[in-house]
Design a protein around this motif. Sequence first.
Motif, PDB file in Angstrom:
ATOM      1  N   THR A  80      42.000   4.321  33.116  1.00  0.00           N
ATOM      2  CA  THR A  80      42.579   4.726  31.853  1.00  0.00           C
ATOM      3  C   THR A  80      41.525   5.123  30.929  1.00  0.00           C
ATOM      4  O   THR A  80      41.971   6.028  29.868  1.00  0.00           O
ATOM      5  CB  THR A  80      43.204   3.146  31.352  1.00  0.00           C
ATOM      6  N   GLU A  81      40.381   4.508  30.893  1.00  0.00           N
ATOM      7  CA  GLU A  81      39.380   4.824  30.011  1.00  0.00           C
ATOM      8  C   GLU A  81      38.362   5.938  30.194  1.00  0.00           C
ATOM      9  O   GLU A  81      38.169   6.724  29.233  1.00  0.00           O
ATOM     10  CB  GLU A  81      38.406   3.582  29.635  1.00  0.00           C
ATOM     11  N   THR A  82      38.253   6.121  31.692  1.00  0.00           N
ATOM     12  CA  THR A  82      37.323   7.335  31.857  1.00  0.00           C
ATOM     13  C   THR A  82      37.954   8.580  32.199  1.00  0.00           C
ATOM     14  O   THR A  82      37.779   9.676  31.942  1.00  0.00           O
ATOM     15  CB  THR A  82      36.268   6.853  33.089  1.00  0.00           C
ATOM     16  N   TYR A  83      39.105   8.396  33.084  1.00  0.00           N
ATOM     17  CA  TYR A  83      39.905   9.428  33.497  1.00  0.00           C
ATOM     18  C   TYR A  83      41.030   9.903  32.747  1.00  0.00           C
ATOM     19  O   TYR A  83      41.558  10.750  32.880  1.00  0.00           O
ATOM     20  CB  TYR A  83      40.223   9.129  35.029  1.00  0.00           C
ATOM     21  N   GLN A  84      41.445   9.054  31.681  1.00  0.00           N
ATOM     22  CA  GLN A  84      42.315   9.305  30.865  1.00  0.00           C
ATOM     23  C   GLN A  84      43.550   9.262  31.490  1.00  0.00           C
ATOM     24  O   GLN A  84      44.542  10.000  30.993  1.00  0.00           O
ATOM     25  CB  GLN A  84      42.115  10.597  29.995  1.00  0.00           C
ATOM     26  N   VAL A  85      43.847   8.544  32.556  1.00  0.00           N
ATOM     27  CA  VAL A  85      45.063   8.519  33.149  1.00  0.00           C
ATOM     28  C   VAL A  85      45.973   7.595  32.403  1.00  0.00           C
ATOM     29  O   VAL A  85      45.670   6.366  32.048  1.00  0.00           O
ATOM     30  CB  VAL A  85      45.279   8.072  34.633  1.00  0.00           C
ATOM     31  N   SER A  86      47.244   7.924  32.146  1.00  0.00           N
ATOM     32  CA  SER A  86      48.308   6.968  31.345  1.00  0.00           C
ATOM     33  C   SER A  86      49.203   6.611  32.307  1.00  0.00           C
ATOM     34  O   SER A  86      49.448   6.883  33.436  1.00  0.00           O
ATOM     35  CB  SER A  86      49.099   7.941  30.284  1.00  0.00           C
ATOM     36  N   THR A 108      45.082   1.421  46.347  1.00  0.00           N
ATOM     37  CA  THR A 108      46.208   2.613  45.977  1.00  0.00           C
ATOM     38  C   THR A 108      46.666   1.972  44.626  1.00  0.00           C
ATOM     39  O   THR A 108      46.408   0.964  44.153  1.00  0.00           O
ATOM     40  CB  THR A 108      47.339   1.821  47.136  1.00  0.00           C
ATOM     41  N   VAL A 109      46.910   2.947  43.871  1.00  0.00           N
ATOM     42  CA  VAL A 109      47.411   2.891  42.343  1.00  0.00           C
ATOM     43  C   VAL A 109      48.878   3.389  42.314  1.00  0.00           C
ATOM     44  O   VAL A 109      49.156   4.436  42.944  1.00  0.00           O
ATOM     45  CB  VAL A 109      46.491   3.694  41.605  1.00  0.00           C
ATOM     46  N   LYS A 110      49.653   2.690  41.301  1.00  0.00           N
ATOM     47  CA  LYS A 110      50.694   3.306  41.020  1.00  0.00           C
ATOM     48  C   LYS A 110      50.721   3.939  39.495  1.00  0.00           C
ATOM     49  O   LYS A 110      50.082   3.230  38.551  1.00  0.00           O
ATOM     50  CB  LYS A 110      51.865   2.263  40.630  1.00  0.00           C
ATOM     51  N   VAL A 111      50.886   5.373  39.521  1.00  0.00           N
ATOM     52  CA  VAL A 111      50.565   6.197  38.321  1.00  0.00           C
ATOM     53  C   VAL A 111      52.051   6.849  38.033  1.00  0.00           C
ATOM     54  O   VAL A 111      52.475   7.562  38.638  1.00  0.00           O
ATOM     55  CB  VAL A 111      49.726   7.346  38.448  1.00  0.00           C
ATOM     56  N   GLY A 112      52.458   6.322  36.852  1.00  0.00           N
ATOM     57  CA  GLY A 112      53.699   6.649  36.626  1.00  0.00           C
ATOM     58  C   GLY A 112      54.786   6.425  37.625  1.00  0.00           C
ATOM     59  O   GLY A 112      55.945   7.216  37.963  1.00  0.00           O
ATOM     60  N   GLY A 113      54.884   5.471  38.374  1.00  0.00           N
ATOM     61  CA  GLY A 113      55.673   4.951  39.303  1.00  0.00           C
ATOM     62  C   GLY A 113      55.398   5.466  40.615  1.00  0.00           C
ATOM     63  O   GLY A 113      56.135   5.374  41.917  1.00  0.00           O
ATOM     64  N   VAL A 114      54.435   6.366  40.790  1.00  0.00           N
ATOM     65  CA  VAL A 114      54.148   7.256  42.068  1.00  0.00           C
ATOM     66  C   VAL A 114      52.896   6.658  42.704  1.00  0.00           C
ATOM     67  O   VAL A 114      51.884   6.299  42.141  1.00  0.00           O
ATOM     68  CB  VAL A 114      54.026   8.951  41.674  1.00  0.00           C
ATOM     69  N   ARG A 128      26.996  -1.808  43.542  1.00  0.00           N
ATOM     70  CA  ARG A 128      27.455  -0.637  42.807  1.00  0.00           C
ATOM     71  C   ARG A 128      28.377   0.177  43.587  1.00  0.00           C
ATOM     72  O   ARG A 128      28.346   0.146  44.908  1.00  0.00           O
ATOM     73  CB  ARG A 128      26.163   0.251  42.462  1.00  0.00           C
ATOM     74  N   TYR A 129      29.401   0.741  43.013  1.00  0.00           N
ATOM     75  CA  TYR A 129      30.298   1.732  43.593  1.00  0.00           C
ATOM     76  C   TYR A 129      30.824   2.597  42.708  1.00  0.00           C
ATOM     77  O   TYR A 129      30.920   2.648  41.488  1.00  0.00           O
ATOM     78  CB  TYR A 129      31.391   1.107  44.383  1.00  0.00           C
ATOM     79  N   GLU A 130      31.219   3.715  43.435  1.00  0.00           N
ATOM     80  CA  GLU A 130      32.010   4.876  42.564  1.00  0.00           C
ATOM     81  C   GLU A 130      33.325   4.792  42.631  1.00  0.00           C
ATOM     82  O   GLU A 130      33.937   4.520  43.757  1.00  0.00           O
ATOM     83  CB  GLU A 130      31.351   6.097  43.045  1.00  0.00           C
ATOM     84  N   VAL A 131      34.106   5.099  41.728  1.00  0.00           N
ATOM     85  CA  VAL A 131      35.581   5.108  41.688  1.00  0.00           C
ATOM     86  C   VAL A 131      36.079   6.701  41.781  1.00  0.00           C
ATOM     87  O   VAL A 131      35.664   7.435  40.717  1.00  0.00           O
ATOM     88  CB  VAL A 131      36.123   4.307  40.361  1.00  0.00           C
ATOM     89  N   GLY A 132      36.556   7.224  42.590  1.00  0.00           N
ATOM     90  CA  GLY A 132      37.100   8.606  42.358  1.00  0.00           C
ATOM     91  C   GLY A 132      38.428   8.654  41.793  1.00  0.00           C
ATOM     92  O   GLY A 132      39.074   7.594  41.580  1.00  0.00           O
ATOM     93  N   ALA A 133      38.573   9.803  41.368  1.00  0.00           N
ATOM     94  CA  ALA A 133      39.568  10.480  40.805  1.00  0.00           C
ATOM     95  C   ALA A 133      40.917   9.818  41.782  1.00  0.00           C
ATOM     96  O   ALA A 133      40.987  10.205  42.628  1.00  0.00           O
ATOM     97  CB  ALA A 133      39.882  11.735  40.203  1.00  0.00           C
ATOM     98  N   PRO A 134      42.157   9.981  40.897  1.00  0.00           N
ATOM     99  CA  PRO A 134      43.397   9.523  41.984  1.00  0.00           C
ATOM    100  C   PRO A 134      43.895  10.678  42.441  1.00  0.00           C
ATOM    101  O   PRO A 134      43.783  11.865  41.838  1.00  0.00           O
ATOM    102  CB  PRO A 134      44.261   8.802  40.808  1.00  0.00           C
ATOM    103  N   GLY A 135      44.155  10.826  43.733  1.00  0.00           N
ATOM    104  CA  GLY A 135      44.786  11.765  44.273  1.00  0.00           C
ATOM    105  C   GLY A 135      45.974  11.972  44.914  1.00  0.00           C
ATOM    106  O   GLY A 135      46.559  10.751  45.352  1.00  0.00           O
TER     107      GLY A 135
END
Length: 135
Positions: A80-86, A108-114, A128-135
């Motif tokens: 939400t804060e870095t990738y600006q995913v709503s 796994t992430v639900k984004v807009g129900g998907v 430490r770990y890296e969080v990739g963009a949702p795909g």
Amino acid sequence: MSRRAVATVVLCCAAFAVLVACSDTPAPAPATKTVTVPPSTSSSAAASGGTSSGGPSSSGTPGRVFDPRTMQADVRKILTETYQVSDVGEVLCPANRPVQDGSTFSCTVKVGGVGKTVTITVTGNDGRYEVGAPG
């Protein structure tokens, strides 16, 4: 070099600079974001081999694992804060994932129900770990 050649080079460079400055294409979001998960300070969690909500256990012995609830909250925050995913809904990260440099796994992430997948790459044995963009 003649004055005409110098003027041509300067004019071309200026035109290129104007084109670059006028581009309305936004810069792409970074592919990953590094998140530092602090070690737990709970001695009972370390002694029992479990983890607390502070991240990996602080026992210092091999076999430390990430706390999935803490990681889920961190992943939600990064999205939400870095990738600006709503419209980020439920985030599920697997339990018992080792704190081992170079290992990868998915949440796994639900984004807009998907349903989407986010790749987690461990970047050190200190949590430490890296969080990739949702795909």
